[in-house]
Design a protein around this motif. Structure first.
Motif, PDB file in Angstrom:
ATOM      1  N   GLU A 162      28.227  47.828  30.496  1.00 41.31           N
ATOM      2  CA  GLU A 162      28.309  48.692  31.675  1.00 41.31           C
ATOM      3  C   GLU A 162      29.670  48.570  32.354  1.00 41.31           C
ATOM      4  N   LEU A 163      30.182  47.354  32.468  1.00 43.11           N
ATOM      5  CA  LEU A 163      31.471  47.156  33.133  1.00 43.11           C
ATOM      6  C   LEU A 163      32.627  47.683  32.295  1.00 43.11           C
ATOM      7  N   LEU A 164      32.492  47.670  30.980  1.00 45.60           N
ATOM      8  CA  LEU A 164      33.496  48.304  30.125  1.00 45.60           C
ATOM      9  C   LEU A 164      33.478  49.816  30.322  1.00 45.60           C
ATOM     10  N   ARG A 165      32.285  50.368  30.413  1.00 49.64           N
ATOM     11  CA  ARG A 165      32.152  51.817  30.573  1.00 49.64           C
ATOM     12  C   ARG A 165      32.759  52.288  31.885  1.00 49.64           C
ATOM     13  N   THR A 166      32.570  51.512  32.938  1.00 54.70           N
ATOM     14  CA  THR A 166      33.038  51.940  34.257  1.00 54.70           C
ATOM     15  C   THR A 166      34.456  51.482  34.571  1.00 54.70           C
ATOM     16  N   GLY A 167      35.023  50.632  33.712  1.00 53.35           N
ATOM     17  CA  GLY A 167      36.419  50.263  33.906  1.00 53.35           C
ATOM     18  C   GLY A 167      36.663  48.954  34.615  1.00 53.35           C
ATOM     19  N   TRP A 168      35.608  48.253  35.037  1.00 52.81           N
ATOM     20  CA  TRP A 168      35.810  46.937  35.642  1.00 52.81           C
ATOM     21  C   TRP A 168      36.376  45.955  34.616  1.00 52.81           C
ATOM     22  N   LEU A 169      35.919  46.089  33.375  1.00 52.09           N
ATOM     23  CA  LEU A 169      36.427  45.260  32.283  1.00 52.09           C
ATOM     24  C   LEU A 169      37.136  46.144  31.268  1.00 52.09           C
ATOM     25  N   GLU A 170      38.012  45.505  30.495  1.00 48.54           N
ATOM     26  CA  GLU A 170      38.766  46.211  29.470  1.00 48.54           C
ATOM     27  C   GLU A 170      38.772  45.347  28.212  1.00 48.54           C
ATOM     28  N   ALA A 171      38.565  45.991  27.053  1.00 47.89           N
ATOM     29  CA  ALA A 171      38.595  45.254  25.793  1.00 47.89           C
ATOM     30  C   ALA A 171      40.008  44.752  25.527  1.00 47.89           C
ATOM     31  N   SER A 172      40.076  43.527  25.008  1.00 47.27           N
ATOM     32  CA  SER A 172      41.377  42.916  24.733  1.00 47.27           C
ATOM     33  C   SER A 172      41.229  42.036  23.500  1.00 47.27           C
ATOM     34  N   GLY A 173      41.659  42.543  22.346  1.00 50.95           N
ATOM     35  CA  GLY A 173      41.478  41.792  21.110  1.00 50.95           C
ATOM     36  C   GLY A 173      40.001  41.618  20.824  1.00 50.95           C
ATOM     37  N   ASP A 174      39.584  40.381  20.657  1.00 49.80           N
ATOM     38  CA  ASP A 174      38.169  40.092  20.401  1.00 49.80           C
ATOM     39  C   ASP A 174      37.388  39.835  21.680  1.00 49.80           C
ATOM     40  N   GLY A 175      38.057  39.952  22.829  1.00 48.06           N
ATOM     41  CA  GLY A 175      37.397  39.633  24.078  1.00 48.06           C
ATOM     42  C   GLY A 175      37.520  40.734  25.108  1.00 48.06           C
ATOM     43  N   VAL A 176      37.294  40.361  26.369  1.00 45.88           N
ATOM     44  CA  VAL A 176      37.407  41.295  27.488  1.00 45.88           C
ATOM     45  C   VAL A 176      38.152  40.600  28.626  1.00 45.88           C
ATOM     46  N   HIS A 177      38.774  41.401  29.474  1.00 46.42           N
ATOM     47  CA  HIS A 177      39.369  40.864  30.697  1.00 46.42           C
ATOM     48  C   HIS A 177      39.144  41.867  31.823  1.00 46.42           C
ATOM     49  N   ALA A 178      39.179  41.371  33.057  1.00 47.45           N
ATOM     50  CA  ALA A 178      38.970  42.230  34.224  1.00 47.45           C
ATOM     51  C   ALA A 178      40.223  43.049  34.489  1.00 47.45           C
ATOM     52  N   THR A 179      40.035  44.299  34.857  1.00 45.75           N
ATOM     53  CA  THR A 179      41.175  45.162  35.178  1.00 45.75           C
ATOM     54  C   THR A 179      41.620  44.993  36.624  1.00 45.75           C
ATOM     55  N   LEU A 180      40.755  44.413  37.461  1.00 47.77           N
ATOM     56  CA  LEU A 180      41.043  44.236  38.878  1.00 47.77           C
ATOM     57  C   LEU A 180      40.826  42.784  39.269  1.00 47.77           C
ATOM     58  N   LYS A 181      41.406  42.404  40.373  1.00 45.71           N
ATOM     59  CA  LYS A 181      41.102  41.116  40.981  1.00 45.71           C
ATOM     60  C   LYS A 181      39.994  41.342  42.003  1.00 45.71           C
ATOM     61  N   LEU A 182      39.039  40.441  42.054  1.00 44.60           N
ATOM     62  CA  LEU A 182      37.907  40.595  42.964  1.00 44.60           C
ATOM     63  C   LEU A 182      37.608  39.241  43.577  1.00 44.60           C
ATOM     64  N   VAL A 183      37.776  39.132  44.903  1.00 34.66           N
ATOM     65  CA  VAL A 183      37.613  37.833  45.559  1.00 34.66           C
ATOM     66  C   VAL A 183      36.725  37.978  46.790  1.00 34.66           C
ATOM     67  N   PRO A 184      36.001  36.918  47.133  1.00 34.17           N
ATOM     68  CA  PRO A 184      35.198  36.941  48.359  1.00 34.17           C
ATOM     69  C   PRO A 184      36.048  36.595  49.574  1.00 34.17           C
ATOM     70  N   HIS A 185      35.693  37.184  50.698  1.00 36.87           N
ATOM     71  CA  HIS A 185      36.298  36.835  51.985  1.00 36.87           C
ATOM     72  C   HIS A 185      35.177  36.880  53.007  1.00 36.87           C
ATOM     73  N   GLY A 186      34.686  35.697  53.407  1.00 37.37           N
ATOM     74  CA  GLY A 186      33.471  35.677  54.205  1.00 37.37           C
ATOM     75  C   GLY A 186      32.351  36.268  53.371  1.00 37.37           C
ATOM     76  N   ASP A 187      31.640  37.240  53.925  1.00 35.84           N
ATOM     77  CA  ASP A 187      30.587  37.886  53.144  1.00 35.84           C
ATOM     78  C   ASP A 187      31.046  39.218  52.558  1.00 35.84           C
ATOM     79  N   LEU A 188      32.357  39.464  52.578  1.00 39.51           N
ATOM     80  CA  LEU A 188      32.917  40.644  51.924  1.00 39.51           C
ATOM     81  C   LEU A 188      33.372  40.294  50.512  1.00 39.51           C
ATOM     82  N   LEU A 189      33.395  41.307  49.648  1.00 44.57           N
ATOM     83  CA  LEU A 189      34.048  41.198  48.346  1.00 44.57           C
ATOM     84  C   LEU A 189      35.176  42.213  48.324  1.00 44.57           C
ATOM     85  N   LEU A 190      36.393  41.766  47.990  1.00 41.33           N
ATOM     86  CA  LEU A 190      37.567  42.628  48.061  1.00 41.33           C
ATOM     87  C   LEU A 190      38.237  42.746  46.700  1.00 41.33           C
ATOM     88  N   ALA A 191      38.372  43.979  46.228  1.00 43.85           N
ATOM     89  CA  ALA A 191      39.079  44.255  44.980  1.00 43.85           C
ATOM     90  C   ALA A 191      40.519  44.642  45.282  1.00 43.85           C
TER      91      ALA A 191
END
Length: 487
Positions: free
Chosen positions: A91-120
């Motif tokens: 699902e995350l590959l389909r929507t673009g959160w993840l991207e195929a890279s060789g035999d694996g995957v990596h995130a296309t964005l940085k996503l971090v918590p700040h308090g109870d927020l999540l910030l990309a």
């Protein structure tokens, strides 16, 4: 720009349901600021290669929290099977959160918590271009702490970047407008609003206040591209305007967008003569129909200023660093800049009477959420400005705020000094002489100041009062004391 342009489209197309599901999985994994700091260490996390190797060895294999950190914070490449421990990889590959890279995957964005927020945001290790959108960094945290948090009708965040200030404002404003000249920043703002379930945010594209011309707001925040720079490489850093023009213009124009009683909070940088950081700032707020609180965090000389902002160049292309450094120094020298100050301006619209301006130094290491402190200081300054003279304090009743502590320095049994520290807001500290140290604990909100001073006076009571009043006034100005009638 190819990869950036592709990901611009992906950001715009992210599905709200997928965002909600991802948020739930991250929360279930314990992906919080507290756990990240507990695992990797507190403070700003380094993404240098050597530090990444250390971070990796602090994380367990095959565990959802560690998987989330590796993908969305550290930017590591994982085998798809390992990522499946915590996420629906397909699902995350389909929507673009993840991207195929060789035999694996990596995130296309940085996503971090700040308090109870999540910030990309964009990744720190991406090839940075003009539209690169920064994540949570110290200035954005500083601005968030300095912002007044009270219920309002309309709030504005201009130069919104990843949208953190707008998201925080959405919790106490009925409607929030966020503007940015960078369409990629607006895409991240839209993504982060969906990721955090924020529905009262409107995003508008345009430069600074142009998208809201003629409108008025109860709250305004702005972290502009205030770096005094000869370059126009990055939207988040370089304004393209000479010297400190962008900071001055934002402060001047912000005052015009405020409703009566509304607050504006702006981070600024400005050129000043060595040792004189206030005089260049004061004309920015004069005659604007606003009370102003000027906050000074510190200054850098031109070499320090330029080399700090060029650190990524020094790391990635040492050969180009010296050339770029000389270009910056030539630019600053050409403008006659000897020192560069950093700080903030807080404005409150108040028409119909003479406005006041106050100035204070702030130690950012002691800064906490300052909303209540700032509101108390503005209310107190109004009161002090209304007095004919300091003797008007004598008939008022004052109380020492709860969030404080006293530190005594002794040599054996002899008291050498006392320091009063504020444990909230701007975290002010002030030294007390022996008489003020005796006075402060007696200010408990039960008696007028006149009666408290009479209890302590030895000899000439009038003389004792005259000596005590400036100290009491200063404690009021700094927010250590509050009037009992307004508590």
């Amino acid at each position: 720009m190819g990869r950036q342009e592709e990901r611009q489209d992906l950001i715009a197309e992210l599905d709200a349901d997928v965002s909600a599901a991802l948020r739930a999985r991250l929360l279930d994994a314990g992906y919080t600021t507290e756990r990240i700091e507990e695992t990797l260490g507190s403070g700003r996390i380094s993404f240098a290669a050597a530090d990444l190797a250390v971070h990796e060895r602090r994380l367990e294999a095959g565990e959802p929290f560690s998987t989330a950190v590796r993908l969305f914070l550290l930017g590591a490449e994982l085998a798809a099977a390992d990522a499946e421990v915590a996420f629906d990889v397909e699902e995350l590959l389909r929507t673009g959160w993840l991207e195929a890279s060789g035999d694996g995957v990596h995130a296309t964005l940085k996503l971090v918590p700040h308090g109870d927020l999540l910030l990309a945001s964009d990744r720190d290790d991406d090839s940075v271009d003009a539209q690169w959108v920064a994540g949570i960094h110290p200035p954005s945290v500083t601005l968030a702490k300095l912002t007044v948090r009270r219920p309002v009708a309309r709030a504005l965040d201009t130069g919104t970047g990843n949208g953190i200030q707008a998201l925080l404002a959405s919790r106490h404003a009925r409607a929030v407008t966020a503007t940015d000249v960078n369409p990629r920043a607006l895409a991240f703002g839209r993504l982060n609003a969906g990721l955090n379930g924020v529905e009262n945010l409107e995003l508008r594209e345009g430069s600074y206040f142009e998208p809201v011309e003629g409108e008025r707001f109860d709250l305004l925040t702005c972290n502009p591209p205030y770096v005094i720079s000869p370059e126009r490489r990055f939207a988040y850093r370089d304004s393209g305007l000479a010297g400190d023009t962008v900071s001055r213009v934002v402060v001047e124009q912000a005052s015009e967008l405020l409703e009566e009683g509304g607050f504006a909070h702006v981070l600024v940088s400005w050129a000043h003569p060595p040792g004189d950081w206030w005089s260049p700032l004061e004309p920015w707020v004069e005659g604007r129909g606003c009370d102003a609180w000027l906050l000074y965090f510190g200054s850098d000389d031109p070499v320090t200023h330029a080399s700090e902002w060029l650190k990524p160049v020094a790391r990635d292309d040492p050969a180009a660093f010296a050339e770029r450094l000389d270009a910056w120094l030539d630019y600053l020298r050409g403008l006659g800049i000897e020192a560069i100050g950093h700080g903030a301006v807080i404005l409150r619209r108040r028409n119909g009477s003479r406005n006041w301006t106050r100035r204070d130094r702030v130690n950012l290491e002691r800064l906490e959420q300052a909303s209540e402190h700032i509101l108390r200081v503005f209310e107190t300054q109004d009161y002090l400005e209304s007095l004919d003279d300091e003797r008007g304090l004598l008939d008022e009743t004052f109380a020492l705020v709860e969030q404080h502590h006293l530190e005594e320095t002794r040599r054996r049994t002899e008291l050498e000094g006392t320091v009063l520290s504020l444990d909230e807001g701007l975290g002010f500290r002030t030294a007390l002489d022996v008489h003020t140290a005796e006075l402060v604990p007696l200010l408990d909100g039960t008696r007028p100041l006149r009666d408290v001073l009479a209890q302590l006076a030895v000899g000439d009571a009038k003389r004792f009062e005259s000596a005590a009043l400036p100290a009491v006034r200063r404690l009021l100005e700094l927010g250590f004391l509050a009037r009992a009638s307004s508590a």
